[in-house]
Design a protein around this motif. Sequence first.
Motif, PDB file in Angstrom:
ATOM      1  N   ARG A  61       3.714 -20.817  14.426  1.00  0.00           N
ATOM      2  CA  ARG A  61       3.373 -20.523  13.063  1.00  0.00           C
ATOM      3  C   ARG A  61       2.710 -19.257  12.699  1.00  0.00           C
ATOM      4  O   ARG A  61       2.804 -18.108  12.062  1.00  0.00           O
ATOM      5  N   LEU A  62       1.537 -19.938  13.123  1.00  0.00           N
ATOM      6  CA  LEU A  62       0.205 -18.615  13.186  1.00  0.00           C
ATOM      7  C   LEU A  62       0.753 -17.168  13.689  1.00  0.00           C
ATOM      8  O   LEU A  62       0.177 -16.271  12.742  1.00  0.00           O
ATOM      9  N   LYS A  63       1.069 -16.917  14.438  1.00  0.00           N
ATOM     10  CA  LYS A  63       1.816 -16.253  15.114  1.00  0.00           C
ATOM     11  C   LYS A  63       2.940 -15.521  14.469  1.00  0.00           C
ATOM     12  O   LYS A  63       2.179 -14.103  14.217  1.00  0.00           O
ATOM     13  N   ILE A  64       3.791 -15.792  13.538  1.00  0.00           N
ATOM     14  CA  ILE A  64       5.045 -15.502  13.321  1.00  0.00           C
ATOM     15  C   ILE A  64       3.915 -14.827  12.251  1.00  0.00           C
ATOM     16  O   ILE A  64       4.322 -14.149  11.556  1.00  0.00           O
ATOM     17  N   LYS A  65       3.428 -15.467  11.731  1.00  0.00           N
ATOM     18  CA  LYS A  65       2.587 -15.490  10.167  1.00  0.00           C
ATOM     19  C   LYS A  65       1.751 -13.887  10.490  1.00  0.00           C
ATOM     20  O   LYS A  65       2.358 -13.005   9.434  1.00  0.00           O
ATOM     21  N   GLU A  66       1.180 -13.992  11.511  1.00  0.00           N
ATOM     22  CA  GLU A  66       0.342 -12.723  11.833  1.00  0.00           C
ATOM     23  C   GLU A  66       1.105 -11.356  12.030  1.00  0.00           C
ATOM     24  O   GLU A  66       1.056 -10.365  11.481  1.00  0.00           O
ATOM     25  N   GLU A  67       2.221 -11.675  13.311  1.00  0.00           N
ATOM     26  CA  GLU A  67       3.024 -10.512  12.734  1.00  0.00           C
ATOM     27  C   GLU A  67       3.581  -9.904  12.043  1.00  0.00           C
ATOM     28  O   GLU A  67       4.090  -9.016  11.892  1.00  0.00           O
ATOM     29  N   HIS A  68       4.039 -11.227  11.243  1.00  0.00           N
ATOM     30  CA  HIS A  68       5.114 -10.878   9.826  1.00  0.00           C
ATOM     31  C   HIS A  68       4.509  -9.784   8.591  1.00  0.00           C
ATOM     32  O   HIS A  68       4.341  -9.202   7.980  1.00  0.00           O
ATOM     33  N   LEU A  69       2.740 -10.221   8.616  1.00  0.00           N
ATOM     34  CA  LEU A  69       2.582  -9.724   7.642  1.00  0.00           C
ATOM     35  C   LEU A  69       1.968  -8.481   8.170  1.00  0.00           C
ATOM     36  O   LEU A  69       1.457  -7.731   7.754  1.00  0.00           O
ATOM     37  N   ALA A  70       1.113  -7.963   9.764  1.00  0.00           N
ATOM     38  CA  ALA A  70       0.737  -7.241  10.133  1.00  0.00           C
ATOM     39  C   ALA A  70       2.409  -5.879   9.733  1.00  0.00           C
ATOM     40  O   ALA A  70       1.955  -4.712   9.233  1.00  0.00           O
ATOM     41  N   ALA A  71       3.134  -6.462   9.919  1.00  0.00           N
ATOM     42  CA  ALA A  71       4.847  -5.083   9.536  1.00  0.00           C
ATOM     43  C   ALA A  71       4.765  -4.856   7.973  1.00  0.00           C
ATOM     44  O   ALA A  71       4.880  -4.092   8.198  1.00  0.00           O
ATOM     45  N   LEU A  72       4.483  -5.641   7.412  1.00  0.00           N
ATOM     46  CA  LEU A  72       4.096  -5.898   5.864  1.00  0.00           C
ATOM     47  C   LEU A  72       3.921  -5.160   5.822  1.00  0.00           C
ATOM     48  O   LEU A  72       3.369  -3.742   4.751  1.00  0.00           O
ATOM     49  N   GLN A  73       2.061  -5.024   6.170  1.00  0.00           N
ATOM     50  CA  GLN A  73       1.002  -4.057   5.913  1.00  0.00           C
ATOM     51  C   GLN A  73       1.225  -2.717   6.875  1.00  0.00           C
ATOM     52  O   GLN A  73       0.501  -1.900   5.457  1.00  0.00           O
ATOM     53  N   PHE A  74       1.620  -2.527   7.116  1.00  0.00           N
ATOM     54  CA  PHE A  74       2.378  -1.365   8.084  1.00  0.00           C
ATOM     55  C   PHE A  74       3.371  -0.148   7.039  1.00  0.00           C
ATOM     56  O   PHE A  74       2.776   0.515   6.927  1.00  0.00           O
ATOM     57  N   GLU A  75       4.269  -0.960   6.726  1.00  0.00           N
ATOM     58  CA  GLU A  75       4.887  -0.218   6.292  1.00  0.00           C
ATOM     59  C   GLU A  75       4.447  -0.173   4.714  1.00  0.00           C
ATOM     60  O   GLU A  75       4.692   0.917   4.253  1.00  0.00           O
ATOM     61  N   GLU A  76       3.648  -0.815   3.673  1.00  0.00           N
ATOM     62  CA  GLU A  76       2.801  -0.498   2.464  1.00  0.00           C
ATOM     63  C   GLU A  76       2.034   0.733   3.252  1.00  0.00           C
ATOM     64  O   GLU A  76       2.461   1.409   2.304  1.00  0.00           O
ATOM     65  N   ARG A  77       1.317   0.686   4.221  1.00  0.00           N
ATOM     66  CA  ARG A  77       0.927   1.805   4.219  1.00  0.00           C
ATOM     67  C   ARG A  77       1.058   3.289   4.787  1.00  0.00           C
ATOM     68  O   ARG A  77       1.058   3.973   3.709  1.00  0.00           O
ATOM     69  N   ALA A  78       2.855   3.248   5.252  1.00  0.00           N
ATOM     70  CA  ALA A  78       3.014   4.133   5.788  1.00  0.00           C
ATOM     71  C   ALA A  78       3.886   4.814   4.445  1.00  0.00           C
ATOM     72  O   ALA A  78       4.256   5.749   3.650  1.00  0.00           O
ATOM     73  N   THR A  79       4.528   3.412   3.327  1.00  0.00           N
ATOM     74  CA  THR A  79       5.362   3.736   2.192  1.00  0.00           C
ATOM     75  C   THR A  79       4.000   4.758   0.941  1.00  0.00           C
ATOM     76  O   THR A  79       4.262   5.607   0.262  1.00  0.00           O
TER      77      THR A  79
END
Length: 1820
Positions: free
Chosen positions: A1345-1363
């Motif tokens: 669960r922790l790994k899924i959360k970490e991966e999800h948030l990392a992907a989201l933050q990457f998209e935020e930064r690029a946007t």
Amino acid sequence: MSEILCQWLNQELKVSQTVYPKSFAKAFASGYLIGEILHKFELQDDFSEFSESRVSGAKLNNFARLEPTLHLLGVQFDQNVAKNIITEKPGAATKLLYQLYTALQKKKKSGLTGVEMQTMQPMANVRFQNMKSEAFRDRLRNLIPRQTDFNLMRVTHRFQEKYKHMKEDLVRMHFEKLENFQKLKEEQRCFNIEKQRLSRRRQNEIMAKIQAAIIQIPKPTSNRTLKALEAQKMMKKKKEAEDVANEIKKFEALIKKDLQAKESASKTSLDTAGQTTTDLLNTYSDDDYIKKIQKRLEEDAFAREQREKRRRRLLMDQLIAHEAQEEAFREEQLINRLMRQSQQERRIAVQLMHVRHEKEVLWQNRIFREKQYEERRLKDFQDALDREAALAKQAKIDFEEQAIREKEIHEQIAVERAQAHYKKHYLMCAEILDQILDLSTKVADYRMLTNNLIPHKLMHDWKELFMNGKPIYEQASIKYLPPKPSAEQRIELEKRDLLDNSDYEEYKNMVGEWALPEEMVDNVPPSNNCILGHVIHRLIEKSLPPQTESTVPESLSFAIKGCLLGKTFSGKTTALKFLQKDFPIQILSIDTLVQEAIQAFHNNEKVSKALPIQNEAEESTFPVLQESIKESQDLQSKFSADSVLNEALPESEDKAVFSTDTNETPKAENVKSSDDFSKLTVRARLGAKSEKLLKKGKSIPDTLLVSIMVNAINEIPVDQGWVLDGFPMTLNQAKLLEEALTGCDRSSIEQEEKKAQISTLAVDPSAAKAVPLPPAVFDFVMLLDISDNSSLSRVIDTMADAFSTEIPYKAICQRVAAINHDVDEDQNLRDQIQHRITGFLDNWPLLEKWFTEPEDILIKINAEVDQESLCQKVKEIFTTEIMKKEIKVKKKLEEKEAEKKEEVSLAEPPPPTPPLPEPEKEKETHPQREYSKSPTAKGKPPAESPHGKKESLQEGKGKKGDTSLKRKGSPKGKSSGGKVPVKKSPAESVDVSPTPTVPPPPKPGSEEWIYVNEPIPEEIPSFLVPYWELIENSYVNSIKTVLRHLREDQHVVLSYLHNIRTSFQQFLRRPDHKQDFVSQWQADFNSLPEDLWDDEETKAELHQRVNDLRDRLWDICDGRKEEAEQERLDIINKSWFQDSTGITMNHFFSLMQAELNRFQDTKRLLQDYYRGMECKIPTEETKRFTRIPLVQLDSKDILENQVRIPLVSRISISPDSATSRSKPKTILKGKIDYSLEKVELNFEADEKLVMDTWQQASLAVSHMVAAEIHQRLLEEEKENQPAETKEKSPQMSANKKAKKEQAKKKKEDKKEKGKSSPALEAAPTPTAVLTAEEIAKMETKNELRLKIKEEHLAALQFEERATQFRLELIKTKALAFLEDLVTKIVDIYKLMEKWLGERYLKEMASVEKLTEVARHHIETSSKIQNELYLDQEDFFINGDVKVFPDPPPPVRPPPVEKEENGTLTIEQLDSLREQFLNIAPKGIIGNKAFTDILLDLVTLNLGTSNFPSSWMHLTQPELQELTSLLTINSEFVDWRKFLLVTSLPWPFPLEEMLLETLQRFKAVDEEQLGTITFEQYMQAGLWFTGDEDIKIPENPLEPLPFNRQEHLIEFFFRLFADCEKDPPQLDYTEMLLYFACHPDPVEGVYRALSVAVGTHIFQPIRMPNLTAEETYSFTNLSPLEEYPELEENFISEERELREERDEKEEEIPENANTEKMPMETLLKVFRGGNEAQDAHRFASHLKTGNIYSENFTKVFQDLGAKNLEPIEVAVLLKHPFIQDLIASYPDYKIPAMKIIFQRSEHAQGSDGERSPLRLLEEKK
């Protein structure tokens, strides 16, 4: 009846064509006249559509239009009637015309028009009539043949006639040939008869000679038999005996009669005697009487005795003769009997000789005949040999001609190919040149639009279009596209897509127009979201069905594989046969293989039961190839069907085998045959299919050829090499062969590469793997390179070998039968050689590219050498290729062994690193999934083609097909979308790890990170994959649309700015009407009277008028300036600029909205994916999508519920409120322009609006990320019930709220994210007592669960930064764009102001210049002649326009001739000529009369000026002396010669000049009349011209100098022309004879002779006598003294003449003076009447023309010309009379008249006296 109709047509109706009864059918055959008749009765409205032509189409049209009208009239008319009329059937047209006549008469009586008749009919009848008309038209079209058929029939008829004539000619020729043959036969028969007659005659002569040699024995009577001969003899004897007996009886009876008569006579005599005696005695009794009687009786008795003796003697003689006869007969019979035997023997001997002779003749004849037979056999044999030689020679000639034709055809094809290439290249060059011109003109246009400052973006777009071959100018409008766009619209769409893609790539990769500014370069985020890419890749993998892996075992055998290619007859087969002797290889030729396959089908080659598996494998190797034959029949092979065996498949068997497309159930035989077909081998089946296609006349398709070739290759052992002979021949065959042998399709790989290059928003870097290259089909490909001519010559040489050897006559037929098949094949080959060469040339460039692109295996060999060297060369190359193959295979084996050792060494030691067990555990958790995924992800080359994730073949050349690396160790290939995220992992790890001693955990998305691959529900990929595609498509399309609008708006802005510039310039140049005032002022100024010019008051008035004019012009300039300023303000105040900036801002806001939409959609996709992996239900998004407000361009009030997108109104700042604000950057520089201040303030408002919108979008993104993190925390709080986690969750939420406030600080954001993960990891487990297994499960679940959360948030933050980064970039570019636009418009506004000021200043300056010019003319008191021109800003004095004309120039007086040195003027010469002409028109005048005329003219010269002053003192003796010079030895003077001499000086002509002038006159005299007119005379010209260097005097009142020579030329024509004719005619030969005069009279005569003959006459060599020398010395001195002005000319000429005479004496050519001279010419030269012999003056006068003629006649007769025919000049000159005449003839001597003038002048000067004439002259 036809006459009545003709009268009606011609007289009443008056049709356009006169109709006669005989031509009735022909006139109406076209139907045109019938239509004209109906048109005259107003029934045929469409008569204009009728045609007078007699072609079938025109007739069909006419009659089709006539049919409804005729039916309306009730005339019987159908297609048969029409056909009869068209075919001109007798009576058909007459019948129809009669019916038409009656119907029209009825119609005329009724008075109805055609329209009324139509309307009276019911509608049903009209509809039915229309249908009938259509049917009639169709039937008539079928009945009447087309015009082409008529033409064809005409041509056929003509050719049939020609054929008949030819046939008759052939029959006639055949008959003549038969007649000739009969004639020959008759002659032969006559010859044979004559020959037989001669032979018979020769034989008769021989027989006569033989008969002459035989003894002539009387031949017995020919009796038939011996009995008949005996009976005949007996009868003869009996007859003779009877005749003898009868004669004896007759004799005896006679004797008896005599005896009886004697007895009776004796008795009576006795009685009578006694009586008489008694009587006599009684009477006469005389003794004498008795004695007489007694004597008579005695005499009678003696006579009787004598008679009896004679009788008896006669009888005895008869008996003796009879006996002698009998004896002779008996002797004869005896001799005959004795001689009969020898005679037969002789006869037999003669017959034997005759037979022997006949036999000899027969033998000789037989020998002769045998000789003839032998000669005939030899002759026939020789003829056969000659015929065969002739045939062979003819065949050789034909073959050479065929070879030449083949070469010509080949050259023609080569020329056509070259022309096609040239045309293709020319069109390409023309297209490129057109595009270059378009680009140049476009650049020029935009240089005008942008004032030589073209934007970089426009130039880039044009270059892009130019490089892609698209037209730069718009071809068609695509604003409103129809359902099926045109070609031009499609091109425009392609251009638009190309530019859209280019702009999108620039936007995506942040280059070009979207290049990063310097302040943003340092904060560039990674271009690719690896986590999102992995998610998309996994979803797509899940959604696609699993694909089977095609395993192709790679064989590492040493067997070599190759192919040998080349043109026909390049030596492929020969070289391969040579190779096969030395190397164990298999040669495969497609021709042989097809023949073997067809033969195998005919032999029913069946599958052996021992090898069923192998057969099935073979079938499965190429099932697709066998089935797809029908589909690929359009790929026609160059393989010729003629080269395959032509053995036919039986009809029934063929139908049985290929009856798959029929639906009926096959019969038992068919089923049986199909079962047999299924048992056949693969080769036999392929042969059956090939034969079926060949029987249909089709070529074998490439798929079937490749199947046959692959089948043959599969049958070869693995260790044995093979070489293909001339295969593949096309690129399609090469592709199919490679696909069949390797299992890989190169085109599909290239398509995958192209798909991989398509831009995707997120790429999984771990999924991109190096694609192994497919194993090569061939190890080498050899090309035997040969030119086309060499190939053709080899074919010709091969064909010519058949004719090279001589064959005996008898073996010809056997030879033909033996090589018939080869000849057919050679003929086929020869017929196809051109097509084969052409096919090879067409296909080879593609094949060459195919064999050289991935790996260059092509070897070119020059095959234009002899056979041995070519074979040796091929063998050497083949040996080197074998060695290369061995080295390559050994290297591969070594690599495989090394890889195996590495695997063993890796398997032995335990894994040392701790992070490795975790992935292993994960893999153990899902082993099946990993195994199912590994082949699809790594092992199959072609299966990943839909994903587009493969690398290109060029990048992955390393052949490592069996590498089975795990996902985390897969090669790190760069994706097409962005950079490798290697650089960012260390930075992130530094941020995450607080302690440097412990190795940091891997960051999500880095290479070390192991992605969570938990199973997801099947429904999630099914809707997330289309959702992602929708995200991508909508994002890309939105970006492209916005960028397109920005691009198009740029063109609009440029054109608008140019338009306002040009329109303002045109406004400045509008007409000002200043010139009207200037012209009026100038007219008033010039109209001032001349006497007022110098008046001071007048000048003051004029100055005042100038001031008024200047003020008025200045007022006009001021008014125009104010109008221009108002125009500029109107342009500035237009709303276009505001609207343009508003639209541009909306475009950039749309870009921001697209980025925002992408982020929102990506966030939702990630949320659904990870919730699905956690087995949670996806949440419904209650919150609506964020919308960025757009600028409201119009001021209308719109309700909020009507608009989906929020609108914001433009903030317009007033100048008053903005004056106090400080401006950090200003666009206006220099002085402040209040008209532009509003532009500046609006720009600041727009700038603020852009900043606000960007901040709003950025905050929206940050809020969404914070909300997602907050939602995650809430879910965790719900799951983790203990209080410790509850306490931590508010802290997390507080942290997230702080993040919302600080959205722009991304580094702090990352730190907070990093802190959140250890807090979650530190969450303790529940305190309940559980087993170890449950605890382990719980731990793994929490970790997951922790790994899924970490991966999800990392992907989201990457998209935020690029946007956020892209939003900031859009904001920056929008501000720069707006600033650039404002700068451009402000520059133009300033430029307009500058133009306005400059123009105003120039106009004022031009008015000042005008004023200065006017004041100058006022002060100088002069009129202004040239027009003063004041237009716009220009002022000048127009020199082309004058207000009043110039005064005319003075007229120059005519030239006048002056007297010089006593020379007569032309006027004096003309007056003398007229006087002499009136007195003596013929030119001859008496010397006394001549002297009197001169004396009268000299003495009566007062006031007439007939002579110059030097002539005035001439006395009568001097004039008589002058006359005597002109009249030597005569009493007459030639006044023309006198005038000619007195007109001196003129250029003295040489003889060559005279001859040249004569030739020119003859050339002008085209009719050869001997006379010419004045125009011809002037055209030909004399030896001198009148072109003297005349100096024109500067004074216009002074006359021009007199051109004497020009007037002399005209005077000579008047002097010598015959003026009695109209126009006057000049005898040019006569004139040139006058000019032949010379100081030496002899030379003058020879010059005259040359002129008369037309060529140069050489003087003969003569001894100079004393008199000649004396006369010559006298004549030599006279002209020099006479004419001192010609002294030098004459001296030089005398020298030349003497030199010429000396040369002539030495060098007279042999053929000199060969011209023939007639007597008329001689008489023309020697005019007569001047001889010294004529002492009597009247005789001389009367015989002027006769003296020389008599002498010349005598001379001609002396020289042998009896009939006075022309004589050669050389002969004529030798005659003494002619020589004397030439030596003494004085008429061609120039008289020395100047001596008299010089003497008289000298005498007059010495006396010192002045004559009254001289005094008068001096007075003058």
